[in-house]
Design an enzyme around this catalytic site. Structure first.
Site, PDB file in Angstrom:
ATOM      1  N   GLU A  40      73.819 126.981  96.869  1.00 29.30           N
ATOM      2  CA  GLU A  40      72.848 128.084  96.804  1.00 29.30           C
ATOM      3  C   GLU A  40      72.485 128.380  98.249  1.00 29.30           C
ATOM      4  O   GLU A  40      71.872 127.555  98.920  1.00 29.30           O
ATOM      5  CB  GLU A  40      71.636 127.599  96.004  1.00 29.30           C
ATOM      6  CG  GLU A  40      70.650 128.695  95.706  1.00 29.30           C
ATOM      7  CD  GLU A  40      69.248 128.153  95.618  1.00 29.30           C
ATOM      8  OE1 GLU A  40      69.016 127.204  94.847  1.00 29.30           O
ATOM      9  OE2 GLU A  40      68.393 128.671  96.348  1.00 29.30           O
TER      10      GLU A  40
ATOM     11  N   GLY B 252      75.695 126.302 107.031  1.00 25.75           N
ATOM     12  CA  GLY B 252      76.035 124.925 106.639  1.00 25.75           C
ATOM     13  C   GLY B 252      76.743 124.887 105.294  1.00 25.75           C
ATOM     14  O   GLY B 252      77.740 124.179 105.113  1.00 25.75           O
TER      15      GLY B 252
ATOM     16  N   CYS C 153      63.627 130.217  98.526  1.00 22.82           N
ATOM     17  CA  CYS C 153      64.873 130.978  98.364  1.00 22.82           C
ATOM     18  C   CYS C 153      64.638 132.256  97.565  1.00 22.82           C
ATOM     19  O   CYS C 153      65.465 133.154  97.581  1.00 22.82           O
ATOM     20  CB  CYS C 153      65.933 130.111  97.705  1.00 22.82           C
ATOM     21  SG  CYS C 153      65.299 129.182  96.317  1.00 22.82           S
TER      22      CYS C 153
END
Ligand code: NAP
Length: 504
Positions: A251, A231, A288
């Site tokens: 990110e 995306g 993350c």
């Protein structure tokens, strides 16, 4: 996108529809929000640092007042436990207060002066003064895995408002109710500070077209994004293909490699195994900064380490993932990886929720399978068993960009650790020593970024005080009379900002 539709939030734990109906915003809403943001951009940029500081503090105060409602709704929409969400809300308000301090502190303006020298030969040297100013309206994409700290009033929004940039948030469709409560707090704070409501708009919807329309709108001057490589890359490409390309701070994911050197392993195999299990399973592995790969050297101690990790993985309770889509991706990608040769898998067998998984491989297999560097989002990680520390060092020279890289070492390991550090500086935004990468301090020195795919802008950070710089651009003023200069550049320095003169 011409007709008005609505959508609902789903509880990922029960798969039931939650109360509340949300309008699917469309191109007309994007036009309205972005144009209104453009209209007020100049006056908002010119507000005093004090005004923006008060705005950020008022948002933080309102979030605190609404803590119970926010945590309750976020828990229903994300399945994240209330304790985690309470912590995340505290982090969110701390971020807002940090940027309130940052904007008043004035360092972000980077006021730099070159003194004029009318007698310079062959040409007179002009008086030049530069400062940073806000870029204009910023689009922020809410992240699924941080419904508060990286969403509607998260770090991107806080830093952009601090920079004097209006914000258009594209809320994540997994937590629209949470986004709505938070957006109401922002609106209340804006009203209390008597600022125009157009400096902040929340747009909600479930279609890719909505996000694409926001990124494409000519009034939008920069984008902040946290999410998938797929995306994020699509939106990055869109931002670059506009007739006016704009900075896209994405990110997009990281493997966060961890290197455990031999002396450290020999002394701490047991505790390292326990810490590793905690770090990779925290928040169902939906961070993350999850350590997705750990490198160890063959030894008795590393065998003990691996045996303890296997045991710990088998005992992990099942956890609910943030959305059905994320759960689907996790299970499909893990099965696909498990079907490849050269890996073994150990996993838990929970009655509910998704299993935790440990993959193991050798350094040779790792070299032959670069695709294993791709992060699988969820409670899963790979241990790579190397021949020795030199073999481990060699693998460090071939890593993709990452948010973090970690070295575990005792003093006798330092000769190798020092060379490892040299290699890891090349690929990581943050280097952690004798710790684990999950948990990002929100502070002045923090870097949460790194070479692609950790970030689409490796010269930036999305966490910490320096994150404000993403939304600024420098302007130099040549021979402008004192009376017309912006306050930060006046010789009398009415804002008391740090002014650097002729490199001093
Ligand atoms: P995502 O699919 O990248 O979505 C993030 C945001 O971008 C959403 O608002 C989404 O909205 C929008 N979007 C996605 N693809 C788009 C496209 N092609 N065009 C326009 N807008 C687009 O991330 P997610 O929903 O949070 O989770 C999916 C996967 O992302 C996870 O399985 C995980 O692999 C990864 N992820 C990584 C991180 C990280 O920290 N690196 C964080 C979260 C997720 P719409 O879907 O409504 O368009």
């Amino acid at each position: 996108m011409s007709t008005r539709h609505t959508f609902y939030a789903l509880n990922p734990a029960t798969e039931q529809t939650l109360a509340g109906q949300f309008a699917e915003h469309n191109q007309a809403d994007v036009n309205l929000a972005a144009s209104a943001a453009h209209e007020v951009a100049k006056s908002f940029r010119q507000t005093s640092p004090k005004t923006r500081s008060l705005l950020l503090q008022a948002i933080a105060d309102c979030l605190e007042e609404q803590r119970e409602a926010i945590v309750e709704r976020a828990n229903l929409e994300s399945a994240l436990p209330p304790a985690r969400l309470n912590g995340e809300l505290s982090r969110t308000t701390a971020q807002l207060r940090l940027f309130a301090d940052v904007v008043e502190g004035g360092l972000w303006q980077e006021a730099i002066f070159d003194t004029a020298n009318p007698n310079r030969e062959p040409l007179a040297k002009p008086d030049i003064r530069r400062q940073n100013i806000g870029l204009g309206p910023v689009a922020v994409f809410g992240a699924s895995n941080f419904p508060l700290a990286f969403s509607t009033a998260g770090g991107d929004t806080a830093s952009a408002l601090a920079a004097g940039c209006p914000v258009v948030v594209k809320g994540h469709p997994a937590h629209p109710g949470t986004s709505e409560i938070v957006a109401k707090c922002i609106a209340k704070a804006i009203e209390a500070q008597q600022l125009p409501q157009a400096i902040f708009t929340l747009l909600q919807g479930t279609s890719h077209e909505l996000g694409q329309a926001v990124v494409s709108h000519p009034a939008i001057k920069a984008v902040g994004f946290t999410g998938s490589i797929h995306g994020g890359r699509a939106l990055f490409d869109l931002a670059q293909s506009r007739s006016e390309p704009i900075p896209f701070y994405g990110e997009l994911g990281a493997s966060n490699p961890v290197f455990i050197l031999s002396h450290r392993m020999a002394e701490h195999a047991q505790s390292l195994a326990e810490e590793y299990i905690l770090s990779m399973n925290m928040g169902c592995g939906q961070f993350c900064t999850k350590p997705a790969v750990v490198f160890v050297a063959k030894s008795k101690a590393s065998e003990e380490f691996i045996a303890t990790v296997r045991q710990g993985i088998k005992q992990q309770p099942g956890q609910t993932m943030l959305t059905g889509g994320i759960k689907h991706n996790y299970l499909v990608q893990s099965e696909e990886r498990a079907s490849q040769s050269g890996l073994t898998r150990t996993q838990s067998q929970p009655d509910n929720g998704v299993p935790s998984m440990l993959f193991e491989t050798t350094s040779d297999e790792w070299r032959n399978n670069p695709q294993w560097q791709e992060e699988i989002f969820g409670p899963q990680s790979i241990i790579v068993v190397c021949e020795d520390d030199q073999d481990m060092l060699q693998l460090s020279t071939n890593l993709a960009g990452s948010l973090t890289a970690t070295i575990h070492a005792e003093e006798p390991d330092y000769p190798i650790a020092s060379r490892l550090l040299d290699e890891l500086e090349e690929v990581a935004g943050r280097i952690v020593f004798n710790g684990w990468p999950t948990g990002v301090e929100v502070s002045y020195a923090m870097v949460h970024g790194g070479p692609y795919p950790a970030s689409t802008m490796p010269a930036s950070t999305s966490v910490g005080a320096e994150a404000i710089k993403r939304w600024l651009r420098p302007v130099a003023y040549q021979s402008v009379p004192e009376a017309l200069l912006p306050d930060a550049l006046k010789s009398q320095n009415p804002l008391s900002v740090r002014q650097s003169v002729d490199g001093k």
